[in-house]
Scaffold this active site. Sequence first.
Site, PDB file in Angstrom:
ATOM      1  N   CYS A  95     -46.864  11.710 -35.616  1.00  0.00           N
ATOM      2  CA  CYS A  95     -46.488  12.625 -35.029  1.00  0.00           C
ATOM      3  C   CYS A  95     -46.636  13.847 -34.621  1.00  0.00           C
ATOM      4  CB  CYS A  95     -44.953  12.280 -33.670  1.00  0.00           C
ATOM      5  SG  CYS A  95     -46.301  12.958 -31.697  1.00  0.00           S
ATOM      6  N   GLU A 141     -40.816   4.506 -35.702  1.00  0.00           N
ATOM      7  CA  GLU A 141     -39.993   3.877 -36.135  1.00  0.00           C
ATOM      8  C   GLU A 141     -39.227   3.505 -34.424  1.00  0.00           C
ATOM      9  OE1 GLU A 141     -41.463   6.836 -35.725  1.00  0.00           O
ATOM     10  OE2 GLU A 141     -40.156   8.307 -34.354  1.00  0.00           O
ATOM     11  N   HIS A 191     -45.281   6.759 -32.884  1.00  0.00           N
ATOM     12  CA  HIS A 191     -43.786   6.797 -34.032  1.00  0.00           C
ATOM     13  C   HIS A 191     -43.343   5.330 -34.217  1.00  0.00           C
ATOM     14  CE1 HIS A 191     -42.512  10.690 -31.846  1.00  0.00           C
ATOM     15  NE2 HIS A 191     -43.412   9.811 -31.408  1.00  0.00           N
TER      16      HIS A 191
HETATM   17  N1  GLN Z   1     -46.787  17.536 -28.513  1.00  0.00           N
HETATM   18  C1  GLN Z   1     -45.446  17.563 -30.084  1.00  0.00           C
HETATM   19  C2  GLN Z   1     -45.847  18.749 -30.799  1.00  0.00           C
HETATM   20  O1  GLN Z   1     -47.192  19.650 -30.751  1.00  0.00           O
HETATM   21  C3  GLN Z   1     -45.446  16.416 -31.012  1.00  0.00           C
HETATM   22  C4  GLN Z   1     -44.599  15.298 -29.816  1.00  0.00           C
HETATM   23  C5  GLN Z   1     -44.310  14.867 -30.604  1.00  0.00           C
HETATM   24  O2  GLN Z   1     -43.812  14.040 -31.762  1.00  0.00           O
HETATM   25  N2  GLN Z   1     -42.904  13.068 -30.566  1.00  0.00           N
HETATM   26  O3  GLN Z   1     -45.085  19.162 -32.018  1.00  0.00           O
END
Ligand code: GLN
Length: 192
Positions: free
Chosen positions: A79, A174, A172
Amino acid sequence: MKIGVLSVQGAVSEHLDHLIRCGVEAVAVKNISMLDEVRGLILPGGESTTIGKLIEIFGLAESIKKRSLEGSLAVFGTCAGMILMARDISDGIDEQPRLGLLDIKVKRNAFGRQRESFETELEFDSFGYPLVGVFIRAPIIEKTGENVEILAKLPEGIIAAKKDNLLTTSFHPELTDDIRVHQYFVEMCKRV
Ligand code: GLN
């Protein structure tokens, strides 16, 4: 073998738990001397701009870049971690700090308000059965460079990719009980 989870901001403990379940020593990496000890590093979800600024301030960014490019460190970004790994960020804020390790172009918060957080089944690489992906304000990969292997896709775009010692997912892994993606990364760490 020791594998670290970057621990400056974001979701760290769930990654540590998954690594322990994979049978490796898991450490929360907060400084350079801890980073020196690990063969692999997970860049967790969180806020990519904040994590990017903090790793510059703590002097970690330089070493992560150097070791991953010379091949002595495997890196797995989930992410926000994907955003940090990307060479191009299509809608990033000006001068958004990044590691730029992987030749991909990502779009932040790519699923829009309707699908801000969701779970969905997806096919991942050669895993024998589907995986449940948990997406939270997730990015997608809009474009991959040469030799970047695409591991999984959704209709909106690419959501998992790999090149050599670098792995990234929009979701994610995890946050479910399934440890297959972490096991996959552990195998990559053994090869660095
Ligand atoms: N939207 C977040 C960002 O731009 C990432 C979100 C996340 O890691 N769950 O950093």
